[in-house]
Design an enzyme around this catalytic site. Structure first.
Site, PDB file in Angstrom:
ATOM      1  N   TYR A  21       0.890  -1.282  -0.011  1.00 51.19           N
ATOM      2  CA  TYR A  21       0.131  -0.053  -0.155  1.00 51.19           C
ATOM      3  C   TYR A  21       0.855   1.285   0.061  1.00 51.19           C
ATOM      4  O   TYR A  21       0.620   2.159  -0.777  1.00 51.19           O
ATOM      5  CB  TYR A  21      -0.907  -0.112   1.261  1.00 51.19           C
ATOM      6  N   GLU A  43     -11.659   5.619   5.018  1.00 48.63           N
ATOM      7  CA  GLU A  43     -11.097   6.528   6.148  1.00 48.63           C
ATOM      8  C   GLU A  43     -12.022   6.698   7.086  1.00 48.63           C
ATOM      9  O   GLU A  43     -11.568   6.638   8.405  1.00 48.63           O
ATOM     10  CB  GLU A  43     -10.689   7.878   5.550  1.00 48.63           C
ATOM     11  N   TRP A  51      -5.138   1.744  10.446  1.00 51.20           N
ATOM     12  CA  TRP A  51      -5.204   1.603   8.927  1.00 51.20           C
ATOM     13  C   TRP A  51      -5.189   0.100   8.880  1.00 51.20           C
ATOM     14  O   TRP A  51      -5.811  -0.127   7.593  1.00 51.20           O
ATOM     15  CB  TRP A  51      -4.524   2.595   8.476  1.00 51.20           C
TER      16      TRP A  51
END
Length: 198
Positions: A21, A43, A51
């Site tokens: 990522y 988000e 995350w």
């Protein structure tokens, strides 16, 4: 760090998914509305969580949310709400699920008013990525005046789970700001791409 490994931002650690990522997506200027919508919802889902937790559930979210199709999600009714609340592959938080549906509806309104979500969102950085040159992770802010302005405007338009910290994370993710550390090999690569995708 293994021999010949490039220097990365320390937040991605050694997890292969997190590194991928970091190396491929984070900080790259993104102009595609569908991808922007995906990051907006992810988000929001992250609020209060890490995350990497959301990243590991990303494919589940794609499956559960019609590949992040805002038109489909905007039409979700009670049956879809119950399906999502029963889905162990996503964060089963009623408020976050409701916010995804409301945000899809608000997203479509923004597209109608501005021509695209891309056109709306990038106004908050005057259409060009902001490049920072942080030396240490402690220097990277959790929010900025631009993120606060974006948060206020999104909330006025009916979006949920869009506080300043979430908005700044969104801005980082979609390349509105380049917050790779100056020592990270991706810092210069992302700079080269700046607005080339527009």
């Amino acid at each position: 760090m293994r021999l010949n490994e490039p220097t990365r931002c320390p937040w991605c650690g050694d997890d292969p998914l997190y590194r991928d990522y970091h190396d491929r997506e984070w900080g790259v200027p993104q102009r595609d509305d569908r991808v922007l919508f995906e990051f907006l919802l992810l988000e929001g889902a992250q609020a209060g969580l890490s995350w990497i937790t959301i990243l590991k559930k990303r494919e589940n979210y794609r499956r559960a949310l019609d590949s992040f199709d805002p038109q489909a999600i905007a039409r979700y009714g009670d049956q879809e709400r119950q399906r999502l609340l029963a889905d162990p592959g996503i964060v089963r938080n009623r408020l976050k699920i409701e916010s995804a549906i409301r945000n899809a509806q608000a997203f479509l309104e923004v597209q109608e008013n501005f021509g695209s979500f891309d056109a709306y969102l990038w106004r908050f950085v005057e259409g060009k990525p902001l490049t920072n040159h942080w030396q240490r992770m402690e220097q990277v802010p959790v929010a900025t005046p631009a993120a606060e302005a974006l948060s206020r405007d999104l909330r006025q338009r009916g979006f949920k789970f869009v506080g300043p910290t979430i908005c700044y994370s969104l801005m980082q993710a979609v390349g509105m700001v380049n917050d790779h550390l100056a020592s990270c090999y991706r810092h210069s690569e992302v700079m080269k791409r700046r607005s080339s995708d527009k």
